[in-house]
Scaffold this motif. Structure first.
Motif, PDB file in Angstrom:
ATOM      1  N   ALA A  61      13.744 -17.546  -4.606  1.00  0.00           N
ATOM      2  CA  ALA A  61      14.867 -16.765  -5.144  1.00  0.00           C
ATOM      3  C   ALA A  61      14.854 -15.316  -4.653  1.00  0.00           C
ATOM      4  CB  ALA A  61      14.830 -16.798  -6.671  1.00  0.00           C
ATOM      5  N   GLY A  62      13.832 -14.953  -3.882  1.00  0.00           N
ATOM      6  CA  GLY A  62      13.878 -13.625  -3.264  1.00  0.00           C
ATOM      7  C   GLY A  62      12.716 -12.703  -3.561  1.00  0.00           C
ATOM      8  N   LEU A  63      11.777 -13.075  -4.446  1.00  0.00           N
ATOM      9  CA  LEU A  63      10.640 -12.181  -4.706  1.00  0.00           C
ATOM     10  C   LEU A  63       9.601 -12.295  -3.592  1.00  0.00           C
ATOM     11  CD1 LEU A  63       9.807 -12.331  -8.527  1.00  0.00           C
ATOM     12  CD2 LEU A  63      11.274 -10.751  -7.271  1.00  0.00           C
ATOM     13  N   ALA A  64       8.966 -11.179  -3.270  1.00  0.00           N
ATOM     14  CA  ALA A  64       7.942 -11.189  -2.207  1.00  0.00           C
ATOM     15  C   ALA A  64       6.699 -11.926  -2.710  1.00  0.00           C
ATOM     16  CB  ALA A  64       7.591  -9.760  -1.836  1.00  0.00           C
ATOM     17  N   PRO A  65       6.115 -12.809  -1.894  1.00  0.00           N
ATOM     18  CA  PRO A  65       4.912 -13.536  -2.331  1.00  0.00           C
ATOM     19  C   PRO A  65       3.775 -12.585  -2.714  1.00  0.00           C
ATOM     20  CG  PRO A  65       5.719 -14.372  -0.211  1.00  0.00           C
ATOM     21  CD  PRO A  65       6.553 -13.169  -0.552  1.00  0.00           C
ATOM     22  N   GLY A  66       3.724 -11.424  -2.064  1.00  0.00           N
ATOM     23  CA  GLY A  66       2.642 -10.468  -2.333  1.00  0.00           C
ATOM     24  C   GLY A  66       2.671  -9.894  -3.741  1.00  0.00           C
ATOM     25  N   LEU A  67       3.732 -10.170  -4.511  1.00  0.00           N
ATOM     26  CA  LEU A  67       3.792  -9.667  -5.893  1.00  0.00           C
ATOM     27  C   LEU A  67       2.896 -10.472  -6.829  1.00  0.00           C
ATOM     28  CD1 LEU A  67       7.629  -9.034  -6.093  1.00  0.00           C
ATOM     29  CD2 LEU A  67       5.849  -7.289  -6.272  1.00  0.00           C
ATOM     30  N   PHE A  68       2.347 -11.580  -6.302  1.00  0.00           N
ATOM     31  CA  PHE A  68       1.496 -12.435  -7.134  1.00  0.00           C
ATOM     32  C   PHE A  68       0.070 -12.405  -6.576  1.00  0.00           C
ATOM     33  CE2 PHE A  68       5.814 -14.004  -7.291  1.00  0.00           C
ATOM     34  CZ  PHE A  68       6.043 -14.058  -8.655  1.00  0.00           C
TER      35      PHE A  68
END
Ligand code: SF4
Length: 502
Positions: A61-68
């Motif tokens: 949906a558009g969130l960067a994977p690096g946010l997790f």
């Protein structure tokens, strides 16, 4: 965990619709509220948890994977609020007060303002409502109750039970501002299946003797112990971590709980092999953290490395402690110590300082020096990591200055013109090693830091210390440089132990 969603479709009550769950709070109320999706601290334990599948959906949906932090299920990393104080969920759009991934938001958000948590005794999982939600505070109790019944029924379906069993971190810890509405018997039973819950005791000042006795019989911590081999080292951070302890297989285990989960702050302490208590401790951590990488043992000394590796654990080095010969730090002789010696000499020449014993009546003056010192550091340039450390350090200094005797600390201050311009606190780790835990000196007075450090070490040497441990450098290049200025005799290896993921 709880975290607030921003609904886009109004609903009169929370009703399950297929796999979905409509919101009890109308969207008109949500967009006018400034509670949801915003958090006061970067590491708030309320930031939303995403399962592995939910992470994949959010990324699509558009969130960067690096946010997790991990793709296997984690709380999302928050971002600074660009239009105000605190932090935001990165999916939140402050301009419109909408969630950018609304259709892909996680269960944690879909439930809100309902929340799943353990009760105060950690005996049952309950469904409650969060009193931080202004709409819920005004909602008719019958509406809330009806909605809670529907949500509870939905949560206790087999599919959700499987998800909760796989990701136990979806069940938050007890919060007294969440009002319990339903006990979730099926969820509780599923979460406790095959488990042997461990009763952990909250760590209090009265436990100091117990921890010190357990450290004293531990050969791995005896000769040149890490700074972490002391009660005060941990207790100072109780404003950031919740410490508990338990006996496992005849060893004392000190657990610390961060917003991300629990970990062991020290290896199991006691006599004899640690294989069994380590196995048990990881079982306890897995039960609380699920598969999260937060399950680990911190502050493991060199002596345990070969044995734990042989047992199949991952053993990774972190920043070492700096260990100095006490006599070197007091004499400051020779070319190697020219700079700190010159700094001390200049301070004595210009300020004529004398080291005095810290008295708890100096507390307020020391805390105000801490604030000045912090501002001086911030004026040296922006450094987000150092700022975060200073934020954390404020609570540690406050505790140390308030409870020196209870924590076994000795302290000293240096006055210039009648005002405290430097202070320091430390403790004996054993008969020959003294640890300097905290030190603050007015950076505008040349040599104040060098002077208070040398004189405090002189006191320790006079009391029998042969070595001075100044802890690690927290990965800060400036701090590492300062510590190398004094030519450490040794760097004491310090390891983190995790279960192998291969
Ligand atoms: S995922 Fe969406 S609903 Fe959940 S906290 Fe973030 S912005 Fe809010």
């Amino acid at each position: 965990m709880t975290s607030p969603p921003v609904p886009v479709s109004p609903a009169s009550s929370a009703r399950p619709v297929g796999q979905s769950l409509l919101q009890i709070v109308p969207s008109t109320a949500c967009v006018q509220c400034d509670v949801c999706c915003r958090f006061p601290e970067r590491d708030s334990f309320l930031r939303p948890f995403f399962t592995g599948e939910e992470i994949q959906k959010a990324v699509r949906a558009g969130l960067a994977p690096g946010l997790f932090p991990t793709s296997e299920g984690a709380q999302i990393d928050l971002v600074p609020n660009p239009v105000g104080e605190g932090y935001l969920c990165p999916a939140f759009d402050p301009a419109t007060s909408h969630c950018r991934i609304y259709d892909a938001r996680p269960l944690d958000c879909r439930l809100y303002p309902f929340a799943l948590m353990w009760d105060a005794e950690r005996a049952h999982v309950v469904l409650g409502w969060d009193t931080k939600c202004p709409y819920m505070r005004e909602a008719p109790p019958s509406l809330v109750d009806e909605a809670a019944g529907a949500v509870a029924q939905w949560i206790e379906q087999d599919e959700r039970l499987a998800t909760l069993a796989r990701y136990p971190r979806l069940i938050g810890r007890f919060q007294d501002d969440v009002i319990p509405l339903r006990t979730l018997a099926r969820v509780t039973e599923r979460l406790q299946q095959g488990r042997r819950p461990l009763r952990r005791q909250a760590l209090t000042v009265q436990d100091r003797g117990r921890l010190e006795a357990a450290l004293a019989v531990n050969p791995a911590f005896q000769e040149t112990p890490l700074a972490a081999a002391s009660f005060a080292y941990h207790y100072l951070w109780r404003h950031r971590l919740t410490y508990t302890w338990a006996e496992l297989e005849g060893h004392l285990c000190l657990f610390a709980e961060s917003p991300d989960g629990i970990f062991l702050a020290l290896p199991p302490l006691g006599e004899g092999p640690i294989e069994k208590p380590v196995t048990e401790a990881f079982r306890v951590m897995r039960e609380c953290n699920g598969d999260s990488a937060v399950s680990r043992i911190d502050n493991v000394p060199e002596a345990y490395r070969p044995g734990l590796r042989a047992l199949g654990y991952e053993v990774v080095e972190k920043e070492p402690d700096y260990l100095y010969a006490a006599a070197d730090l007091v004499d400051l002789s020779g070319e190697a110590y020219r700079s700190p010696r010159a700094a001390c000499n200049r301070f004595m020449r210009e300020q004529g300082g004398v080291l005095e014993q810290y008295d708890p009546r100096d507390r307020t003056a020391c805390l105000s020096l801490f604030q000045e010192w912090r501002e001086q550091k911030q004026r040296m340039g922006p450094d987000a990591w150092a700022d975060a450390l200073l934020d954390d350090a404020a609570g540690a200094h406050e505790t140390a200055l308030s409870l020196p005797a209870e924590l076994g600390l000795s302290g000293a201050v240096v006055r210039v013109g009648g005002r405290i311009r430097a202070y320091t606190l430390g403790l004996s780790l054993n008969h020959t090693v003294f640890c300097v835990l905290l030190e603050v000196a007015d950076r505008d007075i040349v040599g104040a830091g060098a002077f208070v450090f040398r004189e405090f070490c002189r006191q320790a040497l006079a009391k029998g210390a042969r070595w001075i441990n100044t802890m690690d450098d927290s990965g800060l290049p400036g701090l590492a440089k300062a510590k190398h200025w004094y030519h450490p005799a040794r760097l004491l290896p310090n390891y983190v132990v995790t279960e192998s993921r291969r």
